[in-house]
Design a protein around this motif. Structure first.
Motif, PDB file in Angstrom:
ATOM      1  N   MET A   1       0.873  -1.000   0.425  1.00 48.34           N
ATOM      2  CA  MET A   1      -0.234  -0.149  -0.017  1.00 48.34           C
ATOM      3  C   MET A   1       0.885   1.498   0.017  1.00 48.34           C
ATOM      4  N   SER A   2       0.613   1.994  -1.056  1.00 51.50           N
ATOM      5  CA  SER A   2       1.684   2.708  -0.943  1.00 51.50           C
ATOM      6  C   SER A   2       0.128   4.410  -0.660  1.00 51.50           C
ATOM      7  N   GLY A   3       1.609   5.573  -0.525  1.00 53.33           N
ATOM      8  CA  GLY A   3       0.765   7.037  -0.151  1.00 53.33           C
ATOM      9  C   GLY A   3       1.196   7.451  -1.543  1.00 53.33           C
ATOM     10  N   SER A   4       0.308   9.000  -1.639  1.00 53.89           N
ATOM     11  CA  SER A   4       0.871   9.465  -3.195  1.00 53.89           C
ATOM     12  C   SER A   4       1.813  10.423  -3.612  1.00 53.89           C
TER      13      SER A   4
ATOM     14  N   THR B   1       2.772  12.870  -3.208  1.00 50.76           N
ATOM     15  CA  THR B   1       3.459  13.868  -2.603  1.00 50.76           C
ATOM     16  C   THR B   1       4.146  13.034  -1.910  1.00 50.76           C
ATOM     17  N   GLU B   2       3.406  12.425  -0.575  1.00 45.29           N
ATOM     18  CA  GLU B   2       3.570  11.400   0.744  1.00 45.29           C
ATOM     19  C   GLU B   2       4.848  11.339   0.612  1.00 45.29           C
TER      20      GLU B   2
ATOM     21  N   ALA C   1       7.772  13.688   0.524  1.00 44.29           N
ATOM     22  CA  ALA C   1       7.901  14.122   1.671  1.00 44.29           C
ATOM     23  C   ALA C   1       8.363  13.025   3.081  1.00 44.29           C
ATOM     24  N   HIS C   2       7.976  12.034   2.575  1.00 46.03           N
ATOM     25  CA  HIS C   2       8.472  11.013   3.942  1.00 46.03           C
ATOM     26  C   HIS C   2      10.622  10.925   3.294  1.00 46.03           C
TER      27      HIS C   2
ATOM     28  N   THR D   1      12.083  12.873   1.683  1.00 49.34           N
ATOM     29  CA  THR D   1      13.708  13.962   1.626  1.00 49.34           C
ATOM     30  C   THR D   1      13.105  14.086   2.911  1.00 49.34           C
ATOM     31  N   ALA D   2      12.220  14.014   4.520  1.00 46.21           N
ATOM     32  CA  ALA D   2      11.967  14.470   5.621  1.00 46.21           C
ATOM     33  C   ALA D   2      14.180  14.510   5.794  1.00 46.21           C
ATOM     34  N   THR D   3      14.583  15.420   6.945  1.00 50.24           N
ATOM     35  CA  THR D   3      15.826  15.044   7.246  1.00 50.24           C
ATOM     36  C   THR D   3      15.623  14.494   8.448  1.00 50.24           C
TER      37      THR D   3
ATOM     38  N   GLU E   1      14.425  11.541   8.655  1.00 52.89           N
ATOM     39  CA  GLU E   1      15.626   9.759   7.926  1.00 52.89           C
ATOM     40  C   GLU E   1      16.658   9.462   8.174  1.00 52.89           C
TER      41      GLU E   1
ATOM     42  N   LYS F   1       9.933  -0.947  13.620  1.00 57.25           N
ATOM     43  CA  LYS F   1       8.560   0.164  14.063  1.00 57.25           C
ATOM     44  C   LYS F   1       8.301   0.539  15.779  1.00 57.25           C
TER      45      LYS F   1
ATOM     46  N   GLU G   1       0.204  17.043   2.070  1.00 57.95           N
ATOM     47  CA  GLU G   1       0.118  15.863   3.399  1.00 57.95           C
ATOM     48  C   GLU G   1      -1.215  15.458   4.096  1.00 57.95           C
TER      49      GLU G   1
ATOM     50  N   ASP H   1      -3.474  14.778   1.520  1.00 53.46           N
ATOM     51  CA  ASP H   1      -3.743  13.281   1.600  1.00 53.46           C
ATOM     52  C   ASP H   1      -4.524  11.858   3.084  1.00 53.46           C
TER      53      ASP H   1
ATOM     54  N   HIS I   1       5.796  15.549   8.228  1.00 53.63           N
ATOM     55  CA  HIS I   1       6.958  16.500   7.598  1.00 53.63           C
ATOM     56  C   HIS I   1       6.265  17.313   6.325  1.00 53.63           C
TER      57      HIS I   1
ATOM     58  N   GLY J   1       8.634  18.353   3.250  1.00 51.28           N
ATOM     59  CA  GLY J   1      10.364  17.705   3.795  1.00 51.28           C
ATOM     60  C   GLY J   1      10.114  18.203   4.734  1.00 51.28           C
TER      61      GLY J   1
ATOM     62  N   GLU K   1      19.151  16.974  14.889  1.00 49.78           N
ATOM     63  CA  GLU K   1      18.320  17.482  14.044  1.00 49.78           C
ATOM     64  C   GLU K   1      16.938  17.401  14.164  1.00 49.78           C
TER      65      GLU K   1
ATOM     66  N   ASP L   1      -6.055   3.730  -2.001  1.00 50.15           N
ATOM     67  CA  ASP L   1      -6.036   3.057  -0.399  1.00 50.15           C
ATOM     68  C   ASP L   1      -4.987   3.299  -0.265  1.00 50.15           C
ATOM     69  N   ARG L   2      -5.087   4.646   0.660  1.00 51.82           N
ATOM     70  CA  ARG L   2      -4.666   5.308   2.066  1.00 51.82           C
ATOM     71  C   ARG L   2      -5.703   5.303   2.443  1.00 51.82           C
TER      72      ARG L   2
ATOM     73  N   TYR M   1       2.100  -3.578   5.836  1.00 51.08           N
ATOM     74  CA  TYR M   1       1.502  -2.411   5.233  1.00 51.08           C
ATOM     75  C   TYR M   1       2.003  -1.046   5.166  1.00 51.08           C
TER      76      TYR M   1
END
Lengths: 261, 555
Positions: A1-4, A6-7, A10-11, A13-15, A17, A54, B70, B73, B289, B292, B336, B526-527, B549
């Motif tokens: 399952m994946s986000g859009s 943009t989501e 964002a994930h 490039t989130a610093t 990470e 996680k 975000e 979404d 985020h 970003g 950070e 499917d979000r 997932y």
């Protein structure tokens, strides 16, 4: 399952990470005895996430102030036990570690308003305070550098103020309790000491009650109603005309314009 | 890690200009504050001002409103559960008031609801107290020194910070309740920083015209959270359900809110909690985020309450603005996003570019201050580069020891001092490197000064709400917000539970209707939402996690 898109972006490039941007040097760490190779320089928390953990427990503010991620570890060839916060401690090669996200510790219940500012109140609620063996294991394990044993000693001597001051930085992670031979719940005892000190020993601020009472008596009602009815342009003028208290002004500074005090 | 040789070289440039800057500070000479026109000019560089970061919400009560991708979404996502799979006759537990969220607002609400005689359950995603409240450092505003300050002046400051768009009745409530809040906290044993006679120490914050920031060293939020949580634990009618986030609100046939569906993240069971009134106090959204950006926020700040309230029919406002705190750490790498409280600037530390020069007054409202940093780094090319290729500006903390005496930094900022010391940086001798970081959700769900929403029985408080801060919150007004509106929501929810709550059949029809609306709007996705927790797994590892997932913890 994946986000859009943009989501995802964002994930990635989130610093925050757990991805290193410079040349990767992988080092082994042992999470509960199992080896994972992770990039050096990460904190324990980010290293575990990099490995695929996680967190549900064992992660909180991620800024070293909430006490959720207490971790104990040993280093290769070193008999010593070390402790730290997973979000603040940088991994070392061959470190082996486990998190202690929770440690049972009895907490006394009390009616705070009925407590007197006397050490006997603490002794009654936590008689185990006298079981302290002065081994100092609590202080050694504290990730916040609190002088835990000294604070317990202060309570035993009846110096609540000193205990409160010494434990002000406590984040209640529970590591002290986990190491205590006398089975003390130090961080709960300290919470009680700080509350008694803050409310019943430290000098109280009379000006707060006066200010609250002035509001209660409707002192500002008329001028506030005027402000609330004002258009943006009029508010802007008042805003720009505000008299600013100088940064270096002392406690005795008073404004020239006293109309709205 | 300590500063690299290159950064140490650049710090020498800062040291060269320091004596002169300290002398200017002592003479009371500040870098000039911007006019309204200059503010408007610099705000063009603020992340909120770029339309590419936003899109229209296509469904729900605020359809057509443009907010961050975000957030959209999450609003344009399906429920985590199939409403048909939930047996609403299986009530796990019943209570008078269900509070969703165990941070400052939720806990303050619990205390006041309990005082009204209500039985209270706090359902919280992580542990009780795991919240942004814990991370608030600067302080809490209140006009409590009558010889120089008043709620009138506080009101003006709040409005100016929020671009004069704040909801007046909410601001009125915020500023008038403030002195009593500080007094209430003191009575519970909060260790405020005080003068010897008991008067509270106060400081400036960005955008304040009087020093009215009260604080407990640099861990005000911790002290508030641990103190009120301790008090909640003493109250026999309050209980907490931890690791149990709400994933849907439950309404009844009259459209009143009568509980929530909770998800036990450890056992992966869903439970129904029935209540006579519900308070949403779930906090903010930093872990999304947005654009970003790194964030100062707690692990659990994933906008859950926005999703729950919006699906049930509560509109959103002021959500097009997000607050970037001007000073998040950019070095060392491990810190950070770490919040460096505004109090450093209030205590006299200058903001400097790579040449050791000042380019902005340190006490502009947060959006203006942050935009000025971004402009200095990205437009004027005067940022300080870090070893990992990021940019920052200097926060010259050693000035504080020079101005107020040696040891001040360590004493007044113990949290920051220790955090940096772990990496071999002594912030009483070396400046910090900072850059704006995602900090606060200015807007949120619509409510009124009684804490009520358009749904009877649903109350809200704190960062999940929108209106009191307008388009930009001032430092020290969020701790105040959660205390003021937490108490109001708690009291009014308890009164509602006793006097107005109406029995009726439980339903999740609003979720079904929302799903239909998504389909009608052509949103095939499917979000699922709420997200519950962010995902920081290495993408390569994630690829191999074939049966997991990753939108939240849904497995």
């Amino acid at each position: 399952m994946s986000g859009s898109e943009t989501e995802k972006e964002a994930h990635t490039t989130a610093t925050e990470e757990a991805k290193p941007e410079v040349a990767i040097n992988m080092i082994p760490v042992f999470v509960m005895g199992k080896r994972y190779d992770v990039p050096e320089g990460l904190t324990i928390m980010k290293a575990m996430e990099y490995a695929g953990y996680k967190f549900i427990r064992g992660a909180g503010c991620r800024g070293g102030v909430c006490g959720a991620c207490a971790t104990v570890y040993r280093k290769a060839g070193d008999y010593k036990i070390y402790a730290g916060l997973a979000c603040q401690t940088v991994i070392e090669p061959n470190m082996y570690l486990t998190q202690i996200p929770f440690y049972p510790a009895n907490r006394a219940e009390y009616r705070f308003e009925e407590l007197k500012p006397e050490p006997e109140e603490i002794f009654k609620l936590y008689p185990e305070v006298f079981r302290c063996l002065a081994c100092n294991a609590c202080t050694k394990v504290c990730p916040m550098d609190v002088e835990v044993m000294d604070a317990i000693a202060a309570i035993k001597k009846g110096d609540i103020a000193k205990a409160a001051e010494l434990t002000f930085s406590c984040i209640q992670c529970g590591l002290c309790a986990s190491r205590c031979l006398g089975e003390l719940p130090q961080y709960h005892i300290f919470q009680l000491a700080r509350r008694i000190y803050g409310a019943k020993i430290a000098p109280q601020a009379e000006h707060l009650k006066q200010a609250a009472q002035a509001v209660e008596e409707g002192k500002y009602e008329k001028v506030l109603q005027e402000l609330m009815g004002m258009g943006i342009e009029d508010l802007k003028i008042l805003y720009q005309e505000r008299e600013i208290e100088p940064e270096m002004a002392g406690e005795d500074w008073e404004p020239a314009d006293k109309r709205h005090l | 890690m300590p500063y690299t040789e290159e950064l140490k070289r650049l710090i020498k440039i800062v040291e060269k200009t320091r004596a002169e800057r300290v002398a200017r500070k002592r003479r009371g000479e500040e870098f000039p504050l911007m006019s309204m026109e200059e503010r408007a000019e610099v705000l063009k560089y603020h992340p909120d001002y770029g339309e590419e970061g936003r899109r229209e919400i296509k469904v729900g009560p605020s359809k057509g409103y443009r907010v961050a991708h975000e957030i959209v979404d999450l609003l344009e996502a399906r429920s985590r559960v199939d409403p048909d799979a939930v047996d609403l006759s299986q009530i796990h537990v019943e209570t008078d008031v269900l509070i969703i969220g165990g941070g400052g607002a939720g806990t303050a609400a619990a205390l006041l609801a309990e005082e009204q005689g209500a039985k209270v359950i706090i359902a919280t995603k992580l542990r009780h107290g795991d919240a942004n409240t814990m991370m608030a450092e600067g302080g809490i505003q209140a006009a409590a020194k009558m010889e120089k300050d008043s709620p009138y002046i506080h009101y003006l400051d709040v409005m100016g910070g929020g671009h004069f768009k704040n909801v007046p009745e909410l601001v009125y409530t915020l500023v008038t309740q403030a002195p009593d809040i500080i007094s209430w906290l003191e009575g519970m044993g909060l260790m405020f920083s005080k003068l010897p006679d008991g008067r509270l120490k106060t400081m400036h914050g960005g955008g304040t015209s009087r020093k009215r920031m009260h604080y407990a060293a640099d861990i005000t939020g911790i002290d508030i959270m641990r103190t009120i949580r301790d008090e909640a634990r003493n109250r026999p009618r309050i209980s907490a359900m931890e690791f149990s986030p709400a994933v849907e609100l439950i309404l009844n046939e009259h459209g009143h809110c009568v509980g929530a569906l909770l998800y036990n993240m450890e056992t992966e069971e869903y439970h129904i909690v029935k209540a006579r009134a519900v308070i949403l106090a779930t906090g903010g959204c930093g872990r999304l985020h947005i654009q970003g950006y790194m964030t100062t926020n707690h692990y659990g700040a994933t906008a859950d309450g926005l999703v729950l309230g919006y699906r049930a029919g509560v509109g959103v406002c002021f959500l097009h603005t997000v607050q970037y705190h001007p000073t998040g750490a950019v070095f060392p790498e491990q810190l950070e996003g770490f919040l460096i409280t505004e109090k450093f600037r209030a205590a006299g530390a200058n903001i400097l570019n790579i040449d050791g020069e000042q380019f902005v007054n340190e006490r502009e409202p947060r959006d203006v201050e942050a935009a000025a940093f971004i402009r200095e780094c990205l437009v004027r090319g005067k940022g300080v580069p870090t070893p990992t290729g990021k940019l920052g500006v200097w926060l010259d903390s050693p000035m504080i020891d020079i101005l107020h005496g040696e040891g001040t930094v360590e004493r007044e900022f113990p949290g920051k001092f220790i955090a940096h010391k772990r990496f071999g940086i002594d912030i009483s001798k070396e400046p910090m490197l900072v850059y704006p970081t995602l900090h606060y959700q200015n807007g949120g769900l619509e409510y009124n000064a009684n804490g009520e929403t358009v749904i009877p029985g649903l109350f809200i408080a704190g960062e999940v709400s929108g209106g009191v801060h307008g388009e930009n919150r001032l430092m020290g007004n969020s701790l105040l917000d959660i205390m003021v509106f937490g108490r109001i929501a708690g009291k009014n929810a308890a009164i509602y539970a006793q006097e107005k709550a109406k029995k009726g059949k439980l339903t999740l029809d609003h979720v079904r209707a929302y799903h239909r609306e998504l389909e009608e709007a052509g949103i095939v996705t499917d979000r699922v939402a709420p997200m519950l927790l962010p995902d920081y797994t290495d993408p390569e590892v994630r690829k191999r996690q074939l049966t997991a997932y990753y939108v939240g913890t849904l497995r």
